[in-house]
Structures are given as structure tokens and as C-alpha cells.
Design an enzyme around this catalytic site. Structure first.
Site, PDB file in Angstrom:
ATOM      1  N   ASP A  11     -30.718  18.811  24.359  1.00  0.00           N
ATOM      2  CA  ASP A  11     -33.171  18.731  24.831  1.00  0.00           C
ATOM      3  C   ASP A  11     -32.962  19.641  25.079  1.00  0.00           C
ATOM      4  O   ASP A  11     -32.327  21.151  26.021  1.00  0.00           O
ATOM      5  CB  ASP A  11     -32.645  17.147  25.204  1.00  0.00           C
ATOM      6  N   HIS A  12     -34.423  19.329  26.443  1.00  0.00           N
ATOM      7  CA  HIS A  12     -35.020  20.806  26.811  1.00  0.00           C
ATOM      8  C   HIS A  12     -33.923  20.664  28.276  1.00  0.00           C
ATOM      9  O   HIS A  12     -34.004  22.200  28.639  1.00  0.00           O
ATOM     10  CB  HIS A  12     -36.246  20.414  27.158  1.00  0.00           C
ATOM     11  N   CYS A  68     -27.131  18.393  27.324  1.00  0.00           N
ATOM     12  CA  CYS A  68     -28.808  17.780  27.865  1.00  0.00           C
ATOM     13  C   CYS A  68     -28.225  18.124  30.197  1.00  0.00           C
ATOM     14  O   CYS A  68     -27.298  18.872  30.211  1.00  0.00           O
ATOM     15  CB  CYS A  68     -28.702  16.088  27.975  1.00  0.00           C
ATOM     16  N   GLY A  69     -28.844  17.932  30.831  1.00  0.00           N
ATOM     17  CA  GLY A  69     -29.412  17.590  32.016  1.00  0.00           C
ATOM     18  C   GLY A  69     -27.735  16.828  32.375  1.00  0.00           C
ATOM     19  O   GLY A  69     -27.008  18.567  33.683  1.00  0.00           O
ATOM     20  N   GLY A  71     -25.583  16.143  30.784  1.00  0.00           N
ATOM     21  CA  GLY A  71     -24.445  14.951  30.023  1.00  0.00           C
ATOM     22  C   GLY A  71     -24.001  13.844  29.489  1.00  0.00           C
ATOM     23  O   GLY A  71     -23.028  13.393  28.287  1.00  0.00           O
ATOM     24  N   GLY A  73     -26.003  11.320  28.798  1.00  0.00           N
ATOM     25  CA  GLY A  73     -26.988  11.208  27.368  1.00  0.00           C
ATOM     26  C   GLY A  73     -26.723  10.937  26.468  1.00  0.00           C
ATOM     27  O   GLY A  73     -26.265  10.210  25.082  1.00  0.00           O
ATOM     28  N   MET A  74     -25.875  12.675  25.841  1.00  0.00           N
ATOM     29  CA  MET A  74     -24.868  13.028  24.441  1.00  0.00           C
ATOM     30  C   MET A  74     -24.505  12.542  24.667  1.00  0.00           C
ATOM     31  O   MET A  74     -23.615  11.931  23.611  1.00  0.00           O
ATOM     32  CB  MET A  74     -25.471  14.532  25.298  1.00  0.00           C
ATOM     33  N   ARG A 135       3.137   9.438  22.186  1.00  0.00           N
ATOM     34  CA  ARG A 135       1.964   8.816  22.371  1.00  0.00           C
ATOM     35  C   ARG A 135       0.668   8.461  22.642  1.00  0.00           C
ATOM     36  O   ARG A 135      -0.269   7.496  22.956  1.00  0.00           O
ATOM     37  CB  ARG A 135       2.547   8.164  23.967  1.00  0.00           C
TER      38      ARG A 135
HETATM   39  C1  RB5 Z   1     -33.922  14.966  30.541  1.00  0.00           C
HETATM   40  O1  RB5 Z   1     -34.969  14.126  31.974  1.00  0.00           O
HETATM   41  C2  RB5 Z   1     -32.347  14.235  31.407  1.00  0.00           C
HETATM   42  O2  RB5 Z   1     -32.329  12.791  31.559  1.00  0.00           O
HETATM   43  C3  RB5 Z   1     -31.127  14.108  30.278  1.00  0.00           C
HETATM   44  O3  RB5 Z   1     -31.555  15.980  29.879  1.00  0.00           O
HETATM   45  C4  RB5 Z   1     -29.686  13.814  30.139  1.00  0.00           C
HETATM   46  O4  RB5 Z   1     -29.542  14.421  31.828  1.00  0.00           O
HETATM   47  C5  RB5 Z   1     -30.120  12.192  30.124  1.00  0.00           C
HETATM   48  O5  RB5 Z   1     -28.196  11.783  30.469  1.00  0.00           O
END
Ligand code: RB5
Length: 152
Positions: A11-12, A68-69, A71, A73-74, A135
Site C-alpha cells: 500500500d502507500h 504495508c505500514g 505488515g 493488514g497485509m 514433523r
Molecule cells: C495505513 O495507514 C496502515 O494502516 C497500513 O499500511 C497497515 O499498517 C495496516 O495494517
């Protein structure tokens, strides 16, 4: 390093680190599929995580890398896709065991946490460490069986 076909996305908040990783991985000859984003304009991380996870689950790419910021959410999103074992790694030890013990196929990174030098080391370890089997194979099989049982 053996070339690995990699789906990569951010993401950004992870964009700059994703671009750094792309340059690093391309220099080593890994074919990349960039699933976005393309700049630092805000986007929703699940939109990118689905694309990377589906590229791996569908067999088009061997490994996925998501930034992502944090990791979080991803990794949470990618792990909803059947067949995906996404591991959030902030350090080299976790990256090694994510492969040896968990046979992880997606690496999630916190772009606001991990520096450029460390991310190169984490990615290299993730891409070069084989699954240890034995295992651990039984345990990973239980994850995958449980996923099948719960996805209906
Ligand atoms: C974006 O602000 C942030 O929420 C996203 O990059 C990530 O960290 C979410 O888990």
C-alpha cells in the site's frame, strides 16, 4: 540464488520499501510481478494483498511479498486466501523459521518498521531457506486440512 518468480505489492505506507525491494530482487534475476501500488497516494491494503495472494495460490508466482505500514493488514488479508501461509517477519530469525517450520509462501513486511538493509537480509533468507519437512510437514498439513474443513 535460484531465480524465484515473485508477486510483490504494497500500500502507500509500504511503497518506498517495495520499490527498494524490487530493485534489490531484480538485480538478482528474480522475475517480479508488481501488483501495485504505484505511488504514495493512499490505497486500501486488502486490494493489493488479494492480488499477490491469488498470484501465489493460483500458481502463477512461487512466492509473494507484501509491504504495508506494519505488515499486519497485509498478512491478515493474505492468510484468508486458501493455500496461503503468510508470515509477518520483522527479523531474520523469524524469516528463517517461517520457511523451515511453517513453509510460508508469502512474506509480509512492515514498511514503517523495517529498514532497507534488514529487509534485504529478511527477503534473502526467506527466498533461500528450504522447508525442513519431517514433523513440520505434519503440522503444516494440519493447517491446510483445517482450512479445507472451515472454508465451506
Ligand atoms: C495505513 O495507514 C496502515 O494502516 C497500513 O499500511 C497497515 O499498517 C495496516 O495494517
Amino acid at each position: 540464488m535460484t531465480p524465484t518468480t515473485i508477486a510483490i505489492g504494497s500500500d502507500h505506507a509500504g511503497f518506498e520499501l517495495k520499490e527498494h525491494l524490487k530493485r534489490f530482487l531484480e538485480a538478482q534475476g528474480h522475475p517480479l510481478e508488481d501488483c501495485g501500488t504505484v505511488n504514495t497516494q493512499p490505497v486500501d491494503y486488502p486490494d493489493v494483498a488479494w492480488k499477490v495472494a491469488e498470484a501465489v495460490a493460483g500458481g502463477r508466482c512461487q512466492v509473494g511479498i507484501l509491504v504495508c505500514g506494519t505488515g499486519l493488514g497485509m498478512s491478515i488479508t493474505a492468510n484468508k486466501v486458501p493455500g496461503i501461509r503468510a508470515a509477518l517477519c520483522h527479523d531474520s530469525y523469524t524469516a528463517r523459521l517461517a520457511r523451515e517450520h511453517n513453509d510460508a509462501n508469502v512474506l509480509a513486511i512492515g514498511g514503517r518498521i523495517t529498514g532497507t538493509g534488514l529487509v534485504e537480509e529478511i527477503a534473502t533468507i526467506f527466498l533461500t531457506t528450504p522447508f525442513a519437512g519431517e514433523r513440520h510437514a505434519r503440522r503444516v498439513a494440519k493447517i491446510m486440512e483445517g482450512e479445507t474443513q472451515r472454508s465451506t
